[in-house]
Every structure is written in C-alpha cells, then in structure tokens.
Design an enzyme around this catalytic site. Sequence first.
Site, PDB file in Angstrom:
ATOM      1  N   GLU A  99      -5.939  -4.516  10.306  1.00 34.75           N
ATOM      2  CA  GLU A  99      -4.915  -3.499  10.550  1.00 34.75           C
ATOM      3  C   GLU A  99      -5.260  -2.719  11.819  1.00 34.75           C
ATOM      4  OE1 GLU A  99      -2.756  -2.540   6.599  1.00 34.75           O
ATOM      5  OE2 GLU A  99      -4.388  -1.149   6.856  1.00 34.75           O
ATOM      6  N   HIS A 131      -9.711   1.535   4.209  1.00 30.47           N
ATOM      7  CA  HIS A 131      -8.504   1.699   5.026  1.00 30.47           C
ATOM      8  C   HIS A 131      -8.813   2.655   6.180  1.00 30.47           C
ATOM      9  CE1 HIS A 131      -4.470   2.793   6.260  1.00 30.47           C
ATOM     10  NE2 HIS A 131      -4.056   1.696   5.658  1.00 30.47           N
ATOM     11  N   SER A 187       2.948  -1.938  10.411  1.00 35.05           N
ATOM     12  CA  SER A 187       4.386  -2.030  10.689  1.00 35.05           C
ATOM     13  C   SER A 187       4.953  -3.428  10.436  1.00 35.05           C
ATOM     14  CB  SER A 187       4.699  -1.564  12.120  1.00 35.05           C
ATOM     15  OG  SER A 187       4.279  -0.221  12.306  1.00 35.05           O
ATOM     16  N   GLU A 239      -7.233   5.030   7.379  1.00 34.95           N
ATOM     17  CA  GLU A 239      -6.960   6.445   7.086  1.00 34.95           C
ATOM     18  C   GLU A 239      -8.131   7.057   6.339  1.00 34.95           C
ATOM     19  OE1 GLU A 239      -3.117   5.756   5.275  1.00 34.95           O
ATOM     20  OE2 GLU A 239      -2.338   5.227   7.253  1.00 34.95           O
ATOM     21  N   GLY A 297       2.621  -0.955   4.268  1.00 35.95           N
ATOM     22  CA  GLY A 297       2.823   0.449   3.906  1.00 35.95           C
ATOM     23  C   GLY A 297       4.301   0.752   3.750  1.00 35.95           C
ATOM     24  N   GLY A 298       4.914   1.256   4.820  1.00 35.44           N
ATOM     25  CA  GLY A 298       6.294   1.732   4.768  1.00 35.44           C
ATOM     26  C   GLY A 298       7.272   0.772   4.117  1.00 35.44           C
ATOM     27  N   ASN A 314       0.875  -1.173   0.000  1.00 34.72           N
ATOM     28  CA  ASN A 314       0.000   0.000   0.000  1.00 34.72           C
ATOM     29  C   ASN A 314       0.910   1.219   0.000  1.00 34.72           C
ATOM     30  OD1 ASN A 314      -1.800   2.049   0.472  1.00 34.72           O
ATOM     31  ND2 ASN A 314      -2.362   1.392   2.550  1.00 34.72           N
ATOM     32  N   TRP A 315       1.078   1.793  -1.181  1.00 35.37           N
ATOM     33  CA  TRP A 315       2.028   2.902  -1.309  1.00 35.37           C
ATOM     34  C   TRP A 315       1.490   4.196  -0.694  1.00 35.37           C
ATOM     35  CZ3 TRP A 315       4.412   2.669  -6.968  1.00 35.37           C
ATOM     36  CH2 TRP A 315       5.076   1.443  -7.128  1.00 35.37           C
ATOM     37  N   LYS A 316       0.205   4.209  -0.359  1.00 33.00           N
ATOM     38  CA  LYS A 316      -0.436   5.435   0.183  1.00 33.00           C
ATOM     39  C   LYS A 316      -0.124   6.619  -0.742  1.00 33.00           C
ATOM     40  CE  LYS A 316      -0.297   3.348   4.692  1.00 33.00           C
ATOM     41  NZ  LYS A 316      -0.315   3.527   6.146  1.00 33.00           N
ATOM     42  N   GLY A 319       2.083   2.420  10.786  1.00 32.98           N
ATOM     43  CA  GLY A 319       3.071   3.480  10.629  1.00 32.98           C
ATOM     44  C   GLY A 319       3.712   3.910  11.939  1.00 32.98           C
TER      45      GLY A 319
END
Length: 256
Positions: free
Chosen positions: A170, A98, A216, A100, A237-238, A9-11, A176
């Site tokens: 999640e 998601h 994470s 967010e 993500g990261g 998930n590159w956001k 994150g």
Amino acid sequence: MRKYMMAGNWKMNKTVPEAIALSQQLCNLYNRDWDDVDIVLCTPSVDLRSVYTVLDFDKTDIELGAQNVHWEESGAFTGEISVPMIKDIGCTYCIVGHSERRDMFCETDEMVNLKVKALIAADMKPIVCVGESLSMRDSGDYLGFVTAQVRAGLAGLDSDEAAKVVVAYEPIWAIGTGRTATPEQAEEVCAAIRATVAEMFGADVADGMQVLYGGSMNPGNVESLLAQANIDGGLIGGASLKADSFKQLIEAAAKA
Ligand code: PGA
C-alpha cells in the site's frame, strides 16, 4: 494457482447497526461465483461480533478480520485487544502494520513482527501491510525500503509459518487520495515483494503467497491492477464501505 483476495478495510467507520446492514447486504448479493475469491471484512473491533453473527447465519464464505491486535495474550494493556479475543469472536485474519498505525500510532517493524508471530502461533492469518511515503518514492529507493519492511515483518518465521501470511503493498501516497499507483508501479513492487519472500522462504512459499495491492482501488481501476502477474487482489478502504462498489471489486476478481 493463487486465489484472488478482496479484503475490505473499514478503518474507523460503521456503527454496529451500520456494520450489520452492510454485511447483510453483501450476504444478500453473494453468489457462488464469489467462491473463487477469498473475501474478508476487516471491521472495527466493536463490530466484529455482530458481523460474525450475520456471516455465520448466512453461511457464505466471507471471512472476518480485525484491523489490529496486541501481541501479548492478556494483561495490563489498556485499550488493546488480544489474539485469543479476536480468534474467539470469529476472526481468521488480522491486518498488521497498516501505514496509518505505523504513522499515527508509532508502530515499528519490531512490533509488526511480534504481532505476526502471535497471530501465526494462534493459527490465524496476518495481512501484513508495507508501503513507502511519497518522499521515499521520490528518493528512488522505494524498493529497498519496502522489501526491508517485508524482511523485518516476517523475520524469524519458518516456511510453514510464512505460508500463512498475506502481504499488502500500500503506497502511502495512494491511500485515500484517489491517486492510484499505475498497474506497472504496483506490479514492480509486488514482484519485488515476492522475490524477497522467495529469498527468505523459497520459491514454493513465494509462489503460493497472496500479495495484494491497496490504495484507492476502485471499480474503474481494478481490472488493470488484477491483470498484473504479481497482484493477487486488493486491500480496500473507501470502496469497501458500500456494498455496490465492493461487489464490483469482488466480481472483477471472480472474472480475472
Ligand atoms: P483506500 O484505503 O482504498 O481508501 O485507499 C486502502 C487502505 O488503506 O487499506
């Protein structure tokens, strides 16, 4: 036997040149062991076409996903993109709900459900995100909260339709933050999600469904998370933003 999935998930990261470079690096690293893993890149919508071109040219099995979609096919929805648009551009997956988007853009369970239905009607695969906040975890009823999100997100589907869904657990407090859920914490909730799917759609659908963990996930914790019976991969993500760390996660899944 369920296949493992590693979905990046590159956001809101990567310009088009950066997206082309990262997807090209991943294609260069691709080897046949990776065939055992469902690999998905969920990029910003402006990057989708360029990344699709890279993936298509290199003939890997890496698939493309969007991060959000509207449930209407077309119309006066300034700033939104539709299911036919992301399908036409080469997506087979789309992240839905998601945290967010739920927190910052006011997405409700009802909207998540409309998006899930629109994607399935177009023969696409939704990656439905669920997860509790830290205060909800501390209150103790996090299992009730997360399984209610599953029930609401998948409401009204029949079992053939539900079989196309991927669920990602999640916990918001782990996204994150560098604070991963322990394998036992993640497994408890993923098992409850699978039990809920079994109640709704039967054991076959539940046994076949990929349930991911996200929050994470990194090369240091991936093995212990994938060792859990009900965790079938990650929404990352990261650690998906660099070819080397994402490669390590894919290789851990290929070996698991
Ligand atoms: P993270 O993000 O891996 O950076 O915690 C996961 C996600 O939000 O999907």
